[in-house]
Scaffold this active site. Structure first.
Site, PDB file in Angstrom:
ATOM      1  N   GLY A  13       0.835  -1.211   0.000  1.00  0.00           N
ATOM      2  CA  GLY A  13       0.000   0.000   0.000  1.00  0.00           C
ATOM      3  C   GLY A  13       0.861   1.248   0.000  1.00  0.00           C
TER       4      GLY A  13
ATOM      5  N   SER B 194       1.398   3.525  -2.364  1.00  0.00           N
ATOM      6  CA  SER B 194       1.193   4.473  -3.472  1.00  0.00           C
ATOM      7  C   SER B 194       0.491   5.757  -3.058  1.00  0.00           C
ATOM      8  CB  SER B 194       0.386   3.803  -4.586  1.00  0.00           C
ATOM      9  OG  SER B 194      -0.927   3.514  -4.144  1.00  0.00           O
TER      10      SER B 194
ATOM     11  N   PHE C  42      -2.793  -1.324  -5.587  1.00  0.00           N
ATOM     12  CA  PHE C  42      -3.863  -1.647  -6.516  1.00  0.00           C
ATOM     13  C   PHE C  42      -4.171  -0.400  -7.324  1.00  0.00           C
ATOM     14  CE2 PHE C  42      -8.273  -2.967  -7.458  1.00  0.00           C
ATOM     15  CZ  PHE C  42      -7.999  -4.254  -7.870  1.00  0.00           C
TER      16      PHE C  42
ATOM     17  N   ALA D 294      -5.425  -0.059   2.877  1.00  0.00           N
ATOM     18  CA  ALA D 294      -6.775   0.331   3.302  1.00  0.00           C
ATOM     19  C   ALA D 294      -7.691  -0.063   2.152  1.00  0.00           C
ATOM     20  CB  ALA D 294      -6.847   1.829   3.555  1.00  0.00           C
TER      21      ALA D 294
ATOM     22  N   TYR E 284      -5.296   3.279  14.187  1.00  0.00           N
ATOM     23  CA  TYR E 284      -5.817   4.563  14.660  1.00  0.00           C
ATOM     24  C   TYR E 284      -6.688   4.328  15.891  1.00  0.00           C
ATOM     25  CZ  TYR E 284      -8.025   9.132  14.742  1.00  0.00           C
ATOM     26  OH  TYR E 284      -8.461  10.362  15.148  1.00  0.00           O
TER      27      TYR E 284
ATOM     28  N   TYR F 188     -15.655   4.802  15.123  1.00  0.00           N
ATOM     29  CA  TYR F 188     -14.324   4.290  14.791  1.00  0.00           C
ATOM     30  C   TYR F 188     -13.862   3.202  15.767  1.00  0.00           C
ATOM     31  CZ  TYR F 188      -9.980   3.954  12.386  1.00  0.00           C
ATOM     32  OH  TYR F 188      -8.947   3.441  11.655  1.00  0.00           O
TER      33      TYR F 188
ATOM     34  N   THR G 145      -6.923  11.244   3.958  1.00  0.00           N
ATOM     35  CA  THR G 145      -6.418  10.368   2.894  1.00  0.00           C
ATOM     36  C   THR G 145      -7.647   9.880   2.152  1.00  0.00           C
ATOM     37  OG1 THR G 145      -6.489   8.382   4.228  1.00  0.00           O
ATOM     38  CG2 THR G 145      -4.412   9.589   4.239  1.00  0.00           C
TER      39      THR G 145
HETATM   40  P1  NAI Z   1      -4.860   5.188   1.473  1.00  0.00           P
HETATM   41  O1  NAI Z   1      -6.187   4.895   0.885  1.00  0.00           O
HETATM   42  O2  NAI Z   1      -4.227   6.498   1.157  1.00  0.00           O
HETATM   43  O3  NAI Z   1      -3.805   4.041   1.011  1.00  0.00           O
HETATM   44  C1  NAI Z   1      -4.168   2.699   0.873  1.00  0.00           C
HETATM   45  C2  NAI Z   1      -3.140   1.954   0.044  1.00  0.00           C
HETATM   46  O4  NAI Z   1      -3.569   0.585  -0.054  1.00  0.00           O
HETATM   47  C3  NAI Z   1      -3.011   2.441  -1.418  1.00  0.00           C
HETATM   48  O5  NAI Z   1      -1.661   2.357  -1.821  1.00  0.00           O
HETATM   49  C4  NAI Z   1      -3.847   1.439  -2.203  1.00  0.00           C
HETATM   50  O6  NAI Z   1      -3.442   1.271  -3.558  1.00  0.00           O
HETATM   51  C5  NAI Z   1      -3.535   0.184  -1.418  1.00  0.00           C
HETATM   52  N1  NAI Z   1      -4.523  -0.886  -1.612  1.00  0.00           N
HETATM   53  C6  NAI Z   1      -5.836  -0.896  -1.283  1.00  0.00           C
HETATM   54  N2  NAI Z   1      -6.386  -2.101  -1.593  1.00  0.00           N
HETATM   55  C7  NAI Z   1      -5.394  -2.847  -2.115  1.00  0.00           C
HETATM   56  C8  NAI Z   1      -5.312  -4.191  -2.621  1.00  0.00           C
HETATM   57  N3  NAI Z   1      -6.361  -5.000  -2.631  1.00  0.00           N
HETATM   58  N4  NAI Z   1      -4.127  -4.620  -3.084  1.00  0.00           N
HETATM   59  C9  NAI Z   1      -3.036  -3.826  -3.094  1.00  0.00           C
HETATM   60  N5  NAI Z   1      -3.047  -2.551  -2.613  1.00  0.00           N
HETATM   61  C10 NAI Z   1      -4.205  -2.086  -2.137  1.00  0.00           C
HETATM   62  O7  NAI Z   1      -5.011   4.927   3.009  1.00  0.00           O
HETATM   63  P2  NAI Z   1      -4.276   5.477   4.333  1.00  0.00           P
HETATM   64  O8  NAI Z   1      -5.190   6.410   5.022  1.00  0.00           O
HETATM   65  O9  NAI Z   1      -2.879   5.872   4.049  1.00  0.00           O
HETATM   66  O10 NAI Z   1      -4.295   4.152   5.215  1.00  0.00           O
HETATM   67  C11 NAI Z   1      -3.210   3.272   5.348  1.00  0.00           C
HETATM   68  C12 NAI Z   1      -3.274   2.629   6.720  1.00  0.00           C
HETATM   69  O11 NAI Z   1      -3.103   3.647   7.707  1.00  0.00           O
HETATM   70  C13 NAI Z   1      -4.632   1.961   7.012  1.00  0.00           C
HETATM   71  O12 NAI Z   1      -4.424   0.803   7.756  1.00  0.00           O
HETATM   72  C14 NAI Z   1      -5.330   3.006   7.871  1.00  0.00           C
HETATM   73  O13 NAI Z   1      -6.319   2.461   8.705  1.00  0.00           O
HETATM   74  C15 NAI Z   1      -4.146   3.543   8.656  1.00  0.00           C
HETATM   75  N6  NAI Z   1      -4.367   4.857   9.297  1.00  0.00           N
HETATM   76  C16 NAI Z   1      -4.933   5.895   8.612  1.00  0.00           C
HETATM   77  C17 NAI Z   1      -5.191   7.096   9.254  1.00  0.00           C
HETATM   78  C18 NAI Z   1      -5.830   8.249   8.547  1.00  0.00           C
HETATM   79  O14 NAI Z   1      -6.307   9.157   9.206  1.00  0.00           O
HETATM   80  N7  NAI Z   1      -5.827   8.264   7.239  1.00  0.00           N
HETATM   81  C19 NAI Z   1      -4.842   7.304  10.671  1.00  0.00           C
HETATM   82  C20 NAI Z   1      -4.147   6.186  11.267  1.00  0.00           C
HETATM   83  C21 NAI Z   1      -3.949   4.990  10.602  1.00  0.00           C
END
Ligand code: NAI
Length: 403
Positions: free
Chosen positions: A59, A61, A85, A151, A236, A246, A286
């Site tokens: 993930g 990207s 993805f 995610a 989180y 949440y 995000t």
């Molecule tokens: P995001 O949506 O920006 O990034 C998700 C990444 O996962 C992307 O690179 C996407 O291409 C990849 N992805 C999704 N499904 C996929 C699949 N089936 N196969 C391959 N790649 C796949 O999300 P974000 O917010 O950066 O989240 C990342 C982690 O951080 C998650 O576990 C989220 O719960 C956690 N997090 C997020 C917070 C926030 O406020 N955004 C706060 C604290 C933790």
């Protein structure tokens, strides 16, 4: 074509290649500057020897994963592999932001003499795991760090072929609270119905730690983890006001599962003297977080309060602190009593949360948001899709396949 922002039900459907390139460049510039600067009280400079040299980011990207890739490469000089993805562009359709970000990052990393490769595919599948293993063996030989930053709304269990869907819902009863939409400052009531049937268990299947454990198992079996390798996944917690939707909701159950998985994975890593961590990060805009009801209102207040106190951080700053202050700062990684790394320490500071609580009482249904930074939240949301950068000419007629 002229690429403009297209939104459907709060979700932006298009992305701008030149804006995404700028988004990545801004993060690279920030990381490079801070890695060598010695006079910033909040962020330490870093010698690249302290940081891991071969990193796999699941993930990597967008959001936290992309920032992880940028920090490890441009502060630590790491060779990186991303698994994500994506939709590629066509003559008439833009790619996903993650595809543009990845192209921009890999060009810059290669110019800096670093290896930077990607596997585009479903990270939950056995096939993607196998392709990634082949690529690691070819380009990095082994990895020192595996970052789990997926995610996703759904996951197909590779063992059974059953597809599970994750939902963001309270458990037990519906939750009603004040909220704002990204495109309107007027505060309204939002109700989220309680999870039904197996929705909570399905969310755990998608966003819990099962797939993280499978990845580590696969890499161990293929002998692709270096001695002392570490792995970290992102979680989180947040404030009480978002608990029903949440932390105490379906996604919170999944995050608890993820946190518990760290212990089992650490056990599995004993043979290579490795360790698994969960890092609890700050709430940030995000693609995954912006569509959660109540969260944009909380983030608007949080951003404003943290900006006023000089504490606001984006994904880059958070992940920079993770590497320079936590994971690789000392022999012993600082954690809370539950063994979790806390990067949400500034978000959860008593004075920050007290100020947010106070401002929450100023919000009334049908009235404009008071003393919050919705504009800042909206701007960040635009920027993660490559829009809203003053340096980019959005009237230009460009080929969406440009990289
Ligand atoms: P995001 O949506 O920006 O990034 C998700 C990444 O996962 C992307 O690179 C996407 O291409 C990849 N992805 C999704 N499904 C996929 C699949 N089936 N196969 C391959 N790649 C796949 O999300 P974000 O917010 O950066 O989240 C990342 C982690 O951080 C998650 O576990 C989220 O719960 C956690 N997090 C997020 C917070 C926030 O406020 N955004 C706060 C604290 C933790």
């Amino acid at each position: 074509m002229i690429i403009s922002k297209k939104v459907l039900r709060n979700v932006t459907l298009t992305a701008h290649p030149l804006g995404c390139r700028q988004y990545v460049q801004n993060q690279i510039d920030w990381v490079r500057e801070h890695a060598r600067k010695t006079n910033d009280a909040l962020y330490r400079p870093v010698t690249s020897d302290a940081l891991p040299k071969r990193v796999l980011i699941l993930g990597g990207s967008t959001g936290y994963g992309l920032s992880t890739r940028i920090v490890t490469a441009f502060a630590g000089g790491a060779d990186t592999i991303n698994v994500s993805f994506e939709r590629e562009p066509s003559e008439t359709k833009t790619a996903t932001p993650g595809w543009y970000n990845t192209m921009a990052f890999e060009k810059k990393a290669k110019e800096a003499g670093l290896a930077a490769e990607s596997v585009f595919g479903d990270a939950f599948s056995d096939e993607t795991k196998a392709r990634t293993a082949t690529l690691i063996r070819k380009t990095l030989q082994k990895v020192d760090l595996v970052v789990y930053s997926l995610a996703s709304p759904l996951r197909t269990d590779p063992a059974t072929g059953v597809t599970y869907r994750s939902v963001l819902k309270p458990i037990g009863e519906a939750f009603t609270a004040l909220s704002v939409d990204m495109d309107s400052p007027v505060v309204k009531q939002a109700t989220i119905e309680a999870a039904e049937g197996s929705q909570a268990e399905e969310t755990v299947k998608v966003m819990g730690g099962e797939d993280w454990a499978l990845w580590i198992e696969h890499l161990l079996k293929e002998d692709l983890l270096a001695p002392n390798a570490m792995t970290v996944a992102y979680s989180y917690i947040g404030p009480k006001v978002t608990y029903p939707v949440y932390r105490e909701g379906t996604i919170g159950m999944a995050k608890e599962h993820l946190e518990k998985s760290a212990k089992a994975i650490t056990k599995n890593l004993e043979k290579i003297n490795g360790k698994a961590f969960v890092s609890v990060n700050k709430a940030l805009v995000t693609r995954a977080s912006a569509v959660i009801p109540v969260v944009p209102l909380y983030m608007a207040l949080l951003y404003q309060v943290m900006k006023e106190k000089g504490l606001h951080e984006g994904c880059t700053e958070q992940i920079y602190r993770l590497f320079t202050d936590r994971l690789y700062a000392d022999k012993r990684v600082p954690t809370d009593d539950e063994g979790r790394i806390r990067l949400d320490d500034w978000e959860m500071r008593e004075d920050v949360q007290a100020e947010i609580d106070e401002r929450w009482t100023l919000q009334h249904e049908g009235e404009p948001l008071q003393k919050g930074d919705l504009e800042g939240v909206r701007q960040e949301y635009d920027q993660i899709h490559g829009f809203g950068f003053p340096s980019v000419d959005y009237t230009l007629d460009i080929d969406p396949r440009v990289i």
